[in-house]
Design an enzyme around this catalytic site. Structure first.
Site, PDB file in Angstrom:
ATOM      1  N   HIS A  65       0.809  -1.219   0.000  1.00 33.48           N
ATOM      2  CA  HIS A  65       0.000   0.000   0.000  1.00 33.48           C
ATOM      3  C   HIS A  65       0.839   1.265   0.000  1.00 33.48           C
ATOM      4  O   HIS A  65       0.607   2.179  -0.768  1.00 33.48           O
ATOM      5  CB  HIS A  65      -0.946   0.007   1.206  1.00 33.48           C
ATOM      6  CG  HIS A  65      -2.204  -0.758   0.959  1.00 33.48           C
ATOM      7  ND1 HIS A  65      -2.215  -2.090   0.657  1.00 33.48           N
ATOM      8  CD2 HIS A  65      -3.510  -0.366   0.952  1.00 33.48           C
ATOM      9  CE1 HIS A  65      -3.470  -2.488   0.483  1.00 33.48           C
ATOM     10  NE2 HIS A  65      -4.263  -1.463   0.646  1.00 33.48           N
ATOM     11  N   ARG A 379     -12.478   1.346  -6.582  1.00 37.10           N
ATOM     12  CA  ARG A 379     -13.201   2.363  -5.799  1.00 37.10           C
ATOM     13  C   ARG A 379     -12.962   3.763  -6.325  1.00 37.10           C
ATOM     14  O   ARG A 379     -11.839   4.083  -6.724  1.00 37.10           O
ATOM     15  CB  ARG A 379     -12.712   2.384  -4.341  1.00 37.10           C
ATOM     16  CG  ARG A 379     -12.885   1.095  -3.680  1.00 37.10           C
ATOM     17  CD  ARG A 379     -12.776   1.212  -2.154  1.00 37.10           C
ATOM     18  NE  ARG A 379     -13.451   0.059  -1.658  1.00 37.10           N
ATOM     19  CZ  ARG A 379     -13.002  -0.746  -0.715  1.00 37.10           C
ATOM     20  NH1 ARG A 379     -11.876  -0.468  -0.109  1.00 37.10           N
ATOM     21  NH2 ARG A 379     -13.682  -1.793  -0.376  1.00 37.10           N
ATOM     22  N   SER A 531     -13.446   0.161   2.821  1.00 35.68           N
ATOM     23  CA  SER A 531     -12.219  -0.443   3.333  1.00 35.68           C
ATOM     24  C   SER A 531     -12.412  -1.133   4.685  1.00 35.68           C
ATOM     25  O   SER A 531     -13.275  -0.752   5.479  1.00 35.68           O
ATOM     26  CB  SER A 531     -11.179   0.666   3.489  1.00 35.68           C
ATOM     27  OG  SER A 531     -10.238   0.331   4.471  1.00 35.68           O
TER      28      SER A 531
HETATM   29  C1  MIC Z   1      -8.715   0.104   0.233  1.00 35.42           C
HETATM   30  O1  MIC Z   1      -8.796  -0.287  -0.931  1.00 35.42           O
HETATM   31  O2  MIC Z   1      -9.508   0.936   0.708  1.00 35.42           O
HETATM   32  C2  MIC Z   1      -7.632  -0.448   1.110  1.00 35.42           C
HETATM   33  C3  MIC Z   1      -6.647   0.608   1.328  1.00 35.42           C
HETATM   34  O3  MIC Z   1      -6.989  -1.518   0.460  1.00 35.42           O
HETATM   35  C4  MIC Z   1      -8.274  -0.923   2.401  1.00 35.42           C
HETATM   36  C5  MIC Z   1      -7.347  -1.317   3.444  1.00 35.42           C
HETATM   37  C6  MIC Z   1      -6.736  -0.161   4.178  1.00 35.42           C
HETATM   38  O4  MIC Z   1      -7.411   0.821   4.437  1.00 35.42           O
HETATM   39  O5  MIC Z   1      -5.579  -0.311   4.519  1.00 35.42           O
HETATM   40  C7  MIC Z   1      -9.286  -2.053   2.235  1.00 35.42           C
HETATM   41  O6  MIC Z   1      -9.836  -2.201   1.167  1.00 35.42           O
HETATM   42  O7  MIC Z   1      -9.604  -2.751   3.206  1.00 35.42           O
HETATM   43 FE1  SF4 Z   2      -4.663  -1.740  -2.934  1.00 36.35          FE
HETATM   44 FE2  SF4 Z   2      -7.108  -1.516  -1.855  1.00 36.35          FE
HETATM   45 FE3  SF4 Z   2      -6.522  -0.390  -4.185  1.00 36.35          FE
HETATM   46 FE4  SF4 Z   2      -6.708  -2.983  -4.029  1.00 36.35          FE
HETATM   47  S1  SF4 Z   2      -8.367  -1.533  -3.707  1.00 36.35           S
HETATM   48  S2  SF4 Z   2      -5.113  -1.829  -5.099  1.00 36.35           S
HETATM   49  S3  SF4 Z   2      -5.867  -3.407  -2.034  1.00 36.35           S
HETATM   50  S4  SF4 Z   2      -5.637   0.121  -2.225  1.00 36.35           S
END
Ligand code: MIC
Ligand code: SF4
Length: 638
Positions: A65, A379, A531
């Site tokens: 990340h 997202r 998340s």
């Molecule tokens: C995300 O896509 O929002 C994340 C970052 O991967 C999160 C995890 C996090 O907040 O560290 C997730 O999807 O759970």
């Molecule tokens: Fe990384 Fe979350 Fe984005 Fe997937 S959705 S690439 S796990 S930050």
């Protein structure tokens, strides 16, 4: 009795409870994964349990990340995680190796197994017939300790696939179609199980892209059967021994049914700023775009990157467009290089980045003010890109390539015949660090930004809490605990990160909470979607939030609230949501006793009137609340 695939895997892993939708069950967890942004806290939590080694079939600590090393904080975190893995018997995946879900599918996923990950896109593993679920870090730490995972038994939504995808239509269009039909709340309390003749037409990578984004519907998990395509995927990874055929029994039923004729789908995109604002690309086709990003856990494997490479071959991206390629793994990057895909990308004008989450979690790659960005990510919550007022569209790699070439959102079918993707070259640059046979002598390497886990006290007998903030429906954990390059480096430091809670909605939230604690937050439907970050529960708790009132809660966030001793209450009368105002004081007398007595109806008083609320919680969850959270509750019981 014939069972669907989800029920079969749950039955073989059932530790407590009955497989009746809505009842609490406990499942044995075979594998766990953590990533750096949630993993440092999970590591501190696991250490607090006092065990000598993880008690799973396999546990992996991935770093993907936060790869920006603008000061000591992040390299310290990585070093801490490496030493933690060595100390406690985990695999370690160093930075640059790739995104946890991509790597897990390639290297560890096993049909029929259960996987718990401290990341909401863990259901990616469902592409290889695993029951793979996202959870808060503390639940994953407990699973690493061999503790079963408690959840509300999901209903199973069967999705029958027929037909075959047309050229230039991809996996993202399947899941966007479901988001269009069912919305970001459509999967809550459910596993989405795919079956039917269309399954065999999809590759494992396409299946995983679909199960990955089941998270956007709020689903507990998503799953495909294991068949010959799963076998050849595993064989290509040198892991054929992990394969077994798995599918629903013939005649098995589903709680609910949907049907998708793959042949009828067309290229789709989600509009700003929610993954369910889906429209056909042809209706958006004039929107100008200055930034296109291909990557993220959902769309960054060999097939997706080669699709882009071949679409770009012999062409140039439009002037004024930045096209960024974020490979999902070192392996995918090496395979694309070996298959001749890099030159077409570079010659077209694309910029290549290292494997990781990067711009998906706002770690660089922010779009310019007032411009549209199109991304293959899962997202597009408001502000997640790092730019205020961002306009982020989500689409598949096919649409991304066409859009980069056109400088406006474009239908990839305009690009002519779809070139055939060559089979993946057999290159697997290995950078995974295996566990040590005995790590007991390894020293854990800390750092000044790695703060000790905060002590949380038990729930008081009576509670008087001030409503500090009232928010709308579908509030995400990105709203509650933002990420991005300023805040993500503070994930190992709860006192520091808590200052940013609800920053975009109320910059004074932290100050107000600390001044008037105990505090309450009021929310609408699907509160806490998105998340899995448990910081969205722990940091508010640290600030003094004791209770959250909402019309409904998203699954992972609800579990995280229990884990950190915040009481999640829902309205009996939705009109009470409208009546409540920030600044009002809620009086709960005998709250602890009512919770422990198993009472569903919880009475509060506000402004001299009665406010009836509901606490839907198992006996275990009630005891957890009373203890002040899961860590206090399980300490000593292992
Ligand atoms: C995300 O896509 O929002 C994340 C970052 O991967 C999160 C995890 C996090 O907040 O560290 C997730 O999807 O759970
Ligand atoms: Fe990384 Fe979350 Fe984005 Fe997937 S959705 S690439 S796990 S930050």
């Amino acid at each position: 009795m014939s069972r669907n695939l989800t029920q079969k895997i749950m039955a073989t892993h059932l530790k407590q409870g009955e497989l009746v939708a809505g009842r609490e069950i406990a499942l044995v967890i075979d594998q766990t994964l953590t990533q750096d942004a949630t993993g440092t806290l999970a590591a501190l939590e696991f250490s607090a349990l006092g065990l000598d080694r993880v008690r799973t079939e396999v546990s992996i600590s991935y770093v993907d990340h936060n790869l920006l090393q603008s000061d000591f904080k992040n390299p310290d975190d990585h070093r801490f995680l490496r030493s933690f893995a060595a100390r406690y018997g985990l695999w370690f995946s160093p930075p640059g190796n790739g995104i946890c879900h991509q790597l897990h599918l390639l290297n560890f996923a096993r049909p029929g197994a259960t996987l718990l990950g401290s990341d909401s896109h863990t259901p990616h593993g469902g592409g290889l017939a695993m029951l793979a679920m996202g959870a808060g870090g503390l639940d994953v730490a407990a699973a690493m300790a061999g503790y079963p995972f408690h959840l509300s038994c999901p209903a199973v939504l069967g999705i029958r696939l027929t037909g075959q995808l047309s050229p230039w239509v991809g996996a993202k269009d399947v899941i966007l179609e479901l988001l269009r039909r069912l919305s970001v709340k459509g999967g809550v309390g459910k596993v989405l199980e795919y079956f039917g003749p269309g399954v065999a037409t999809l590759s494992v990578s396409q299946r995983a892209a679909i199960t990955n984004m089941g998270a956007e519907l709020g689903a507990t998990a998503s799953i495909f059967p294991s068949d010959e395509r799963a076998r050849s995927f595993l064989a290509a990874q040198g892991r054929e021994q992990a394969w077994q055929p798995l599918a629903a029994d013939s005649g098995a039923g589903y709680d609910l049914l949907e049907e998708i004729d793959l042949s009828s789908l067309e290229p789709l995109a989600a509009c700003p700023s929610s993954p369910d604002k889906v429209k056909p690309v042809r209706e958006l086709a004039q929107a100008p775009v200055e930034q296109v990003i291909v990557g993220s856990c959902a769309s960054s494997g060999y097939e997706e990157l080669m699709t882009v490479a071949l679409a770009l071959k012999g062409r140039k991206i439009a002037p004024g467009v930045n096209l960024y390629i974020n490979p999902g793994s070192r392996q995918a990057l090496a395979q694309v290089a070996a298959a001749g895909g890099l030159m077409p990308m570079l010659e077209a004008g694309a910029s290549l980045f290292q494997a990781g989450c990067l711009g998906c979690i706002g770690m660089s790659q922010a779009p310019a003010t007032g411009t549209n960005s199109l991304r293959t990510f899962p997202r597009n919550f408001p502000g997640r890109s790092g730019t205020k007022g961002d306009q982020v569209y989500l689409a598949g790699p096919e649409v991304a390539a066409a859009t980069a070439l056109a400088g406006r959102i474009a239908d990839p079918r305009e690009l002519g015949p779809l070139p055939e993707i060559p089979p993946a070259p057999p290159v697997r640059p290995e950078a995974l660090v295996p566990p040590l046979a005995d790590g007991s002598a390894v020293q854990i390497l800390g750092g000044p930004n790695i703060a000790p886990f905060p002590e949380l006290g038990p729930l008081a007998e009576d509670l008087s809490a001030t409503v500090v903030l009232k928010v709308e429906d579908n509030i995400t954990t990105d709203h509650i605990m933002p990420a991005g390059s300023q805040i993500l480096p503070l994930r190992s430091n709860i006192p520091a990160i808590s200052q940013y809670v609800f920053q975009a909605l109320d910059p004074d939230f932290a100050k107000k909470c600390q001044a008037s604690a105990p505090a309450a937050v009021v929310g609408g439907e699907n509160y806490g979607q998105g998340s899995s970050r448990e910081h969205a529960a722990l940091a508010p708790r640290y600030l003094g939030v004791a209770v959250k009132l909402a019309k409904s809660f998203a699954r992972i966030h609800r579990a995280n609230l229990f884990n950190f001793g915040i009481v999640p209450l829902t309205f009996v009368d939705p009109a009470d949501y409208d009546r409540l105002l920030a600044g009002q004081r809620l009086e709960f007398s005998g709250l602890r006793a009512a919770i422990l007595a198993g009472e569903e109806l919880i009475h509060a008083r506000v402004e001299g009137r009665e406010l009836p609320l509901t606490l839907q919680a198992s006996e275990r969850e009630r005891k957890m609340l009373a203890a002040g959270g899961l860590l206090n509750f399980i300490k000593g019981s292992l």
